[in-house]
Design a protein around this motif. Structure first.
Motif, PDB file in Angstrom:
ATOM      1  N   UNK A   1       3.568  -5.031  14.011  1.00  0.00           N
ATOM      2  CA  UNK A   1       3.284  -3.496  13.369  1.00  0.00           C
ATOM      3  C   UNK A   1       3.836  -3.894  11.753  1.00  0.00           C
ATOM      4  N   UNK A   2       2.653  -4.863  10.455  1.00  0.00           N
ATOM      5  CA  UNK A   2       2.724  -5.191   9.274  1.00  0.00           C
ATOM      6  C   UNK A   2       2.993  -3.703   8.439  1.00  0.00           C
ATOM      7  N   UNK A   3       4.095  -4.450   7.497  1.00  0.00           N
ATOM      8  CA  UNK A   3       3.831  -3.827   6.436  1.00  0.00           C
ATOM      9  C   UNK A   3       4.561  -4.202   5.074  1.00  0.00           C
ATOM     10  N   UNK A   4       4.257  -3.394   3.758  1.00  0.00           N
ATOM     11  CA  UNK A   4       4.377  -4.222   2.538  1.00  0.00           C
ATOM     12  C   UNK A   4       3.520  -4.804   1.873  1.00  0.00           C
ATOM     13  N   UNK A   5       2.208  -4.339   1.845  1.00  0.00           N
ATOM     14  CA  UNK A   5       1.317  -4.725   1.120  1.00  0.00           C
ATOM     15  C   UNK A   5       1.126  -4.298   0.259  1.00  0.00           C
ATOM     16  N   UNK A   6       0.074  -4.481  -1.181  1.00  0.00           N
ATOM     17  CA  UNK A   6      -0.424  -3.269  -1.778  1.00  0.00           C
ATOM     18  C   UNK A   6      -0.858  -3.824  -3.264  1.00  0.00           C
TER      19      UNK A   6
ATOM     20  N   UNK B   1       5.889  -9.920  -3.476  1.00  0.00           N
ATOM     21  CA  UNK B   1       5.312  -8.445  -2.555  1.00  0.00           C
ATOM     22  C   UNK B   1       6.389  -9.301  -1.591  1.00  0.00           C
ATOM     23  N   UNK B   2       6.942  -8.082  -0.830  1.00  0.00           N
ATOM     24  CA  UNK B   2       7.366  -9.112   0.543  1.00  0.00           C
ATOM     25  C   UNK B   2       6.501  -8.251   1.847  1.00  0.00           C
ATOM     26  N   UNK B   3       5.966  -8.915   2.869  1.00  0.00           N
ATOM     27  CA  UNK B   3       5.402  -8.149   4.227  1.00  0.00           C
ATOM     28  C   UNK B   3       6.412  -8.135   5.048  1.00  0.00           C
ATOM     29  N   UNK B   4       6.749  -7.650   6.202  1.00  0.00           N
ATOM     30  CA  UNK B   4       7.068  -7.407   6.796  1.00  0.00           C
ATOM     31  C   UNK B   4       6.614  -7.320   8.498  1.00  0.00           C
ATOM     32  N   UNK B   5       7.061  -7.874   9.556  1.00  0.00           N
ATOM     33  CA  UNK B   5       6.042  -7.511  11.005  1.00  0.00           C
ATOM     34  C   UNK B   5       7.116  -7.457  11.869  1.00  0.00           C
ATOM     35  N   UNK B   6       7.165  -6.381  12.389  1.00  0.00           N
ATOM     36  CA  UNK B   6       8.049  -5.480  13.464  1.00  0.00           C
ATOM     37  C   UNK B   6       7.477  -5.566  14.604  1.00  0.00           C
TER      38      UNK B   6
ATOM     39  N   UNK C   1       4.912 -15.700  -7.332  1.00  0.00           N
ATOM     40  CA  UNK C   1       3.432 -16.018  -8.366  1.00  0.00           C
ATOM     41  C   UNK C   1       2.263 -15.771  -7.429  1.00  0.00           C
ATOM     42  N   UNK C   2       1.973 -14.529  -7.039  1.00  0.00           N
ATOM     43  CA  UNK C   2       0.746 -14.282  -5.962  1.00  0.00           C
ATOM     44  C   UNK C   2      -0.361 -14.772  -7.567  1.00  0.00           C
ATOM     45  N   UNK C   3      -1.522 -14.744  -6.877  1.00  0.00           N
ATOM     46  CA  UNK C   3      -2.348 -15.569  -7.699  1.00  0.00           C
ATOM     47  C   UNK C   3      -3.551 -14.985  -7.261  1.00  0.00           C
ATOM     48  N   UNK C   4      -4.793 -14.164  -8.220  1.00  0.00           N
ATOM     49  CA  UNK C   4      -6.016 -13.494  -7.322  1.00  0.00           C
ATOM     50  C   UNK C   4      -6.284 -13.550  -6.150  1.00  0.00           C
ATOM     51  N   UNK C   5      -6.875 -15.167  -6.010  1.00  0.00           N
ATOM     52  CA  UNK C   5      -6.874 -15.804  -4.690  1.00  0.00           C
ATOM     53  C   UNK C   5      -6.081 -15.211  -3.873  1.00  0.00           C
ATOM     54  N   UNK C   6      -5.269 -15.637  -3.711  1.00  0.00           N
ATOM     55  CA  UNK C   6      -4.134 -14.838  -2.784  1.00  0.00           C
ATOM     56  C   UNK C   6      -4.502 -13.043  -2.065  1.00  0.00           C
ATOM     57  N   UNK C   7      -5.618 -12.431  -2.342  1.00  0.00           N
ATOM     58  CA  UNK C   7      -5.978 -11.653  -2.191  1.00  0.00           C
ATOM     59  C   UNK C   7      -6.844 -11.510  -1.196  1.00  0.00           C
ATOM     60  N   UNK C   8      -6.248 -11.524  -0.158  1.00  0.00           N
ATOM     61  CA  UNK C   8      -6.731 -10.862   1.415  1.00  0.00           C
ATOM     62  C   UNK C   8      -6.147  -9.697   2.186  1.00  0.00           C
ATOM     63  N   UNK C   9      -6.295  -9.567   3.540  1.00  0.00           N
ATOM     64  CA  UNK C   9      -6.360  -8.930   5.135  1.00  0.00           C
ATOM     65  C   UNK C   9      -4.551  -9.646   5.468  1.00  0.00           C
ATOM     66  N   UNK C  10      -3.651  -9.976   5.685  1.00  0.00           N
ATOM     67  CA  UNK C  10      -2.853 -10.627   5.782  1.00  0.00           C
ATOM     68  C   UNK C  10      -2.182 -10.144   7.071  1.00  0.00           C
ATOM     69  N   UNK C  11      -2.755 -10.344   8.605  1.00  0.00           N
ATOM     70  CA  UNK C  11      -1.945 -10.335   9.112  1.00  0.00           C
ATOM     71  C   UNK C  11      -1.010 -11.386  10.255  1.00  0.00           C
ATOM     72  N   UNK C  12      -0.195 -10.552  10.854  1.00  0.00           N
ATOM     73  CA  UNK C  12       1.096 -11.106  11.299  1.00  0.00           C
ATOM     74  C   UNK C  12       0.648 -11.153  13.086  1.00  0.00           C
ATOM     75  N   UNK C  13       0.916 -12.447  13.513  1.00  0.00           N
ATOM     76  CA  UNK C  13       0.752 -13.493  14.473  1.00  0.00           C
ATOM     77  C   UNK C  13       1.752 -13.679  15.349  1.00  0.00           C
TER      78      UNK C  13
ATOM     79  N   UNK D   1      -3.538  -5.521   3.034  1.00  0.00           N
ATOM     80  CA  UNK D   1      -3.946  -5.742   2.558  1.00  0.00           C
ATOM     81  C   UNK D   1      -3.209  -6.135   1.307  1.00  0.00           C
ATOM     82  N   UNK D   2      -3.051  -6.580   1.124  1.00  0.00           N
ATOM     83  CA  UNK D   2      -2.783  -7.604  -0.724  1.00  0.00           C
ATOM     84  C   UNK D   2      -3.311  -7.935  -1.414  1.00  0.00           C
ATOM     85  N   UNK D   3      -3.423  -6.624  -2.681  1.00  0.00           N
ATOM     86  CA  UNK D   3      -5.264  -7.461  -3.726  1.00  0.00           C
ATOM     87  C   UNK D   3      -3.870  -8.044  -4.859  1.00  0.00           C
ATOM     88  N   UNK D   4      -4.568  -9.257  -5.758  1.00  0.00           N
ATOM     89  CA  UNK D   4      -3.857  -9.459  -6.791  1.00  0.00           C
ATOM     90  C   UNK D   4      -4.543  -9.636  -7.785  1.00  0.00           C
ATOM     91  N   UNK D   5      -4.451  -8.211  -9.013  1.00  0.00           N
ATOM     92  CA  UNK D   5      -5.284  -8.137  -9.911  1.00  0.00           C
ATOM     93  C   UNK D   5      -4.326  -7.933 -10.827  1.00  0.00           C
TER      94      UNK D   5
END
Length: 114
Positions: free
Chosen positions: A5-10, A18-23, A84-96, A109-113
């Motif tokens: 379960x991921x969390x922390x996007x925005x 941002x800091x993402x977590x994967x439990x 130091x997030x950039x617009x090109x980091x915008x994406x859905x982030x998945x934990x594996x 979802x992480x949106x840099x804008x």
């Protein structure tokens, strides 16, 4: 079966953090190789960062020096600190997680804008 379960996007402005977590479920988290992938619209899913059970880390060239992957085995959780997030980091982030097979989270979802 492992549940992730991921969390922390925005939404964050360029240059922000941002800091993402994967439990993870289960009691052998310490044995897993944990990775973060991302997928932007119209693009293939790409590997962002990996941390092994021995805490060896590896990063995509595009995020080196900006992102840090870590894990807390006591909490069954992996993290991705993104600075130091950039617009090109915008994406859905998945934990594996990987041991004998791969498991995936639902994505965050992480949106840099501005």
């Amino acid at each position: 079966q492992v549940q992730l379960v991921e969390s922390g996007g925005g939404l964050v402005q360029p240059g922000g953090s941002l800091k993402l977590s994967c439990a993870a479920s289960g009691n052998i988290f310490r044995l897993y190789t944990m990775s973060w992938y991302r997928q932007a619209p119209g693009k293939q899913r790409e590997l962002v960062a990996t941390i092994t059970s021995s805490t060896t880390t590896n990063y995509a060239d595009s995020v080196k020096g900006r992102f840090t992957i870590s894990r807390d085995n006591a909490k069954n959780t992996a993290y991705l600190q993104m600075n130091n997030l950039k617009s090109e980091d915008t994406a859905t982030y998945y934990c594996n997680s990987h041991l004998t097979r791969d498991y995936w989270g639902q994505g965050t979802q992480v949106t840099v804008s501005s």
